[in-house]
Scaffold this active site. Structure first.
Site, PDB file in Angstrom:
ATOM      1  N   SER A   1       0.885  -1.161   0.000  1.00  0.00           N
ATOM      2  CA  SER A   1       0.000   0.000   0.000  1.00  0.00           C
ATOM      3  C   SER A   1       0.919   1.207   0.000  1.00  0.00           C
ATOM      4  O   SER A   1       1.891   1.250   0.754  1.00  0.00           O
ATOM      5  CB  SER A   1      -0.860   0.009   1.270  1.00  0.00           C
ATOM      6  OG  SER A   1      -1.277   1.333   1.551  1.00  0.00           O
TER       7      SER A   1
ATOM      8  N   HIS B   1      -1.326  -1.995  -4.407  1.00  0.00           N
ATOM      9  CA  HIS B   1      -2.626  -1.773  -3.765  1.00  0.00           C
ATOM     10  C   HIS B   1      -2.804  -0.272  -3.528  1.00  0.00           C
ATOM     11  O   HIS B   1      -1.979   0.346  -2.847  1.00  0.00           O
ATOM     12  CB  HIS B   1      -2.625  -2.548  -2.431  1.00  0.00           C
ATOM     13  CG  HIS B   1      -3.840  -2.386  -1.583  1.00  0.00           C
ATOM     14  ND1 HIS B   1      -4.991  -3.117  -1.783  1.00  0.00           N
ATOM     15  CD2 HIS B   1      -4.079  -1.601  -0.496  1.00  0.00           C
ATOM     16  CE1 HIS B   1      -5.888  -2.795  -0.857  1.00  0.00           C
ATOM     17  NE2 HIS B   1      -5.361  -1.865  -0.060  1.00  0.00           N
TER      18      HIS B   1
ATOM     19  N   ASP C   1      -5.035   2.785  -2.022  1.00  0.00           N
ATOM     20  CA  ASP C   1      -6.087   3.060  -1.040  1.00  0.00           C
ATOM     21  C   ASP C   1      -6.752   4.403  -1.305  1.00  0.00           C
ATOM     22  O   ASP C   1      -6.183   5.458  -1.033  1.00  0.00           O
ATOM     23  CB  ASP C   1      -5.469   3.071   0.364  1.00  0.00           C
ATOM     24  CG  ASP C   1      -5.106   1.676   0.833  1.00  0.00           C
ATOM     25  OD1 ASP C   1      -5.998   0.808   0.849  1.00  0.00           O
ATOM     26  OD2 ASP C   1      -3.937   1.452   1.190  1.00  0.00           O
TER      27      ASP C   1
ATOM     28  N   MET D   1      -9.530   7.121  -0.420  1.00  0.00           N
ATOM     29  CA  MET D   1     -10.451   7.610   0.627  1.00  0.00           C
ATOM     30  C   MET D   1     -10.962   8.978   0.190  1.00  0.00           C
ATOM     31  O   MET D   1     -10.192   9.795  -0.329  1.00  0.00           O
ATOM     32  CB  MET D   1      -9.725   7.734   1.975  1.00  0.00           C
ATOM     33  CG  MET D   1      -9.095   6.438   2.443  1.00  0.00           C
ATOM     34  SD  MET D   1      -8.310   6.594   4.051  1.00  0.00           S
ATOM     35  CE  MET D   1      -7.248   5.138   4.019  1.00  0.00           C
TER      36      MET D   1
ATOM     37  N   HIS E   1      -8.571   0.008  -3.656  1.00  0.00           N
ATOM     38  CA  HIS E   1      -9.399  -0.301  -2.482  1.00  0.00           C
ATOM     39  C   HIS E   1     -10.222   0.950  -2.196  1.00  0.00           C
ATOM     40  O   HIS E   1      -9.687   1.944  -1.699  1.00  0.00           O
ATOM     41  CB  HIS E   1      -8.452  -0.670  -1.325  1.00  0.00           C
ATOM     42  CG  HIS E   1      -9.123  -0.855  -0.007  1.00  0.00           C
ATOM     43  ND1 HIS E   1      -8.418  -0.971   1.187  1.00  0.00           N
ATOM     44  CD2 HIS E   1     -10.438  -0.961   0.342  1.00  0.00           C
ATOM     45  CE1 HIS E   1      -9.248  -1.133   2.182  1.00  0.00           C
ATOM     46  NE2 HIS E   1     -10.484  -1.125   1.705  1.00  0.00           N
TER      47      HIS E   1
ATOM     48  N   MET F   1     -12.477   3.207  -0.342  1.00  0.00           N
ATOM     49  CA  MET F   1     -13.075   3.538   0.954  1.00  0.00           C
ATOM     50  C   MET F   1     -13.814   4.853   0.748  1.00  0.00           C
ATOM     51  O   MET F   1     -13.405   5.919   1.211  1.00  0.00           O
ATOM     52  CB  MET F   1     -11.968   3.637   2.021  1.00  0.00           C
ATOM     53  CG  MET F   1     -11.376   2.267   2.343  1.00  0.00           C
ATOM     54  SD  MET F   1      -9.774   2.345   3.164  1.00  0.00           S
ATOM     55  CE  MET F   1      -8.692   2.445   1.732  1.00  0.00           C
TER      56      MET F   1
ATOM     57  N   MET G   1     -10.323  -6.789   6.408  1.00  0.00           N
ATOM     58  CA  MET G   1      -9.567  -5.713   7.055  1.00  0.00           C
ATOM     59  C   MET G   1      -9.131  -6.175   8.453  1.00  0.00           C
ATOM     60  O   MET G   1      -9.941  -6.663   9.240  1.00  0.00           O
ATOM     61  CB  MET G   1     -10.427  -4.452   7.209  1.00  0.00           C
ATOM     62  CG  MET G   1     -10.762  -3.727   5.922  1.00  0.00           C
ATOM     63  SD  MET G   1      -9.349  -3.315   4.885  1.00  0.00           S
ATOM     64  CE  MET G   1      -8.394  -2.227   5.938  1.00  0.00           C
TER      65      MET G   1
ATOM     66  N   ASP H   1      -5.536  -6.950   5.009  1.00  0.00           N
ATOM     67  CA  ASP H   1      -5.030  -5.580   4.883  1.00  0.00           C
ATOM     68  C   ASP H   1      -5.060  -4.886   6.244  1.00  0.00           C
ATOM     69  O   ASP H   1      -6.122  -4.742   6.842  1.00  0.00           O
ATOM     70  CB  ASP H   1      -5.931  -4.825   3.888  1.00  0.00           C
ATOM     71  CG  ASP H   1      -5.467  -3.405   3.602  1.00  0.00           C
ATOM     72  OD1 ASP H   1      -4.392  -3.002   4.074  1.00  0.00           O
ATOM     73  OD2 ASP H   1      -6.211  -2.699   2.885  1.00  0.00           O
TER      74      ASP H   1
HETATM   75  C1  DX5 Z   1      -6.114   1.150   5.719  1.00  0.00           C
HETATM   76  C2  DX5 Z   1      -5.621   0.766   4.323  1.00  0.00           C
HETATM   77  C3  DX5 Z   1      -4.449  -0.152   4.340  1.00  0.00           C
HETATM   78  C4  DX5 Z   1      -3.296   0.299   5.156  1.00  0.00           C
HETATM   79  C5  DX5 Z   1      -2.091  -0.581   5.100  1.00  0.00           C
HETATM   80  O1  DX5 Z   1      -7.223   1.943   5.632  1.00  0.00           O
HETATM   81  O2  DX5 Z   1      -6.629   0.131   3.623  1.00  0.00           O
HETATM   82  O3  DX5 Z   1      -4.093  -0.568   3.026  1.00  0.00           O
HETATM   83  O4  DX5 Z   1      -2.971   1.615   4.902  1.00  0.00           O
HETATM   84  O5  DX5 Z   1      -1.078   0.000   5.825  1.00  0.00           O
HETATM   85  P1  DX5 Z   1      -0.362  -0.717   7.054  1.00  0.00           P
HETATM   86  O6  DX5 Z   1       0.279  -1.949   6.524  1.00  0.00           O
HETATM   87  O7  DX5 Z   1       0.631   0.312   7.504  1.00  0.00           O
HETATM   88  O8  DX5 Z   1      -1.406  -1.010   8.096  1.00  0.00           O
HETATM   89 ZN    ZN Z   2      -6.157  -1.015   1.698  1.00  0.00          ZN
END
Ligand code: DX5
Ligand code: ZN
Length: 231
Positions: free
Chosen positions: A6, A31, A33, A35, A68, A70, A139, A181
């Protein structure tokens, strides 16, 4: 078990170099992320389709990219991520009203679809969809940011999903990949591998101040080789 980074803890000004380092270290899945400043509890904004498009252009087509999501409106905006060049859209079961419809729409574009469950969401929410999905993501932190502590209590959920997927495989059906994750590091990688995880997202465990991506990846791979136990 495979590992995918990530990029949340990366310095975004150096993202291109960071991605090149990851690929040079042997990574073939990224991956991303997304948001939207609304859906996650801490109201974080990360990035959207424009950055993903740049990443796709930089990496070419040999690297698999998932996003991903969110976000609150995945049902309205998923196509922007497909157009940006992702190979797979991963949407939260808690954020989508009609998941079977989303699966049909995304798969009709030739893009893969994953379904992600928050730590408190029961497996029963996703079981009816298993034969349609390309991936299920559990998660192991509450989504919102990188660097949080791993939640070991998701073990039961992961094992339940593993056995449901294995049963489906025995009956010859389509079987989703199982991903985890949040909070995965070299010290717990073998644990989740033994639960039956196929691929682990690793953010701060790979992209951090203490070592390069290749050093950090090597440490994780060593931990996975060191424990010969099988699940
Ligand atoms: C959390 C994300 C993850 C996360 C992974 O909301 O979906 O992908 O950032 O990071 P680490 O491995 O640092 O928890
Ligand atoms: Zn993620």
């Amino acid at each position: 078990m495979e590992v995918t980074p990530s990029i949340l803890t990366a310095d975004f000004c150096k993202l291109g170099e960071t991605l090149d380092d990851a690929v040079a270290a042997g990574i073939n899945w990224i991956h991303m992320d997304v948001m939207d400043g609304n859906w996650v509890v801490n109201k974080t904004i990360t990035f959207g389709p424009a950055l993903i498009k740049s990443v796709r252009e930089r990496l070419g087509n040999d690297v698999f990219i998932d996003c991903h999501l969110m976000i609150s409106n995945a049902e309205e905006t998923w196509n922007q991520y497909v157009e940006a060049g992702v190979d797979m859209v991963i949407a939260h079961i808690e954020a989508v009203d009609d998941f079977p419809d989303l699966i049909r729409k995304i798969q009709s574009t030739g893009t893969q679809i994953g379904c992600v469950l928050n730590p408190d969401t029961p497996v029963s929410k996703v079981t009816p969809l298993l034969s349609e999905l390309d991936l299920v993501l559990v998660m192991s932190v509450v989504p919102g940011k990188g660097g949080q502590s791993f939640m070991p209590q998701v073990e039961e959920k992961v094992r339940e999903l593993r056995s449901a997927i294995d049963i489906q495989e025995e009956s010859g059906g389509k079987t989703p990949i199982l991903m985890i994750d949040g909070g995965i590091k070299h010290h717990n990688a073998a644990i989740v591998r033994d639960w039956g995880i196929d691929i682990a997202v690793v953010g701060s465990g790979l992209i951090n101040e203490t070592g390069s991506i290749s050093q950090n990846l090597e440490e994780i791979q060593k931990a996975l080789e060191g424990d010969q136990s099988t699940h």
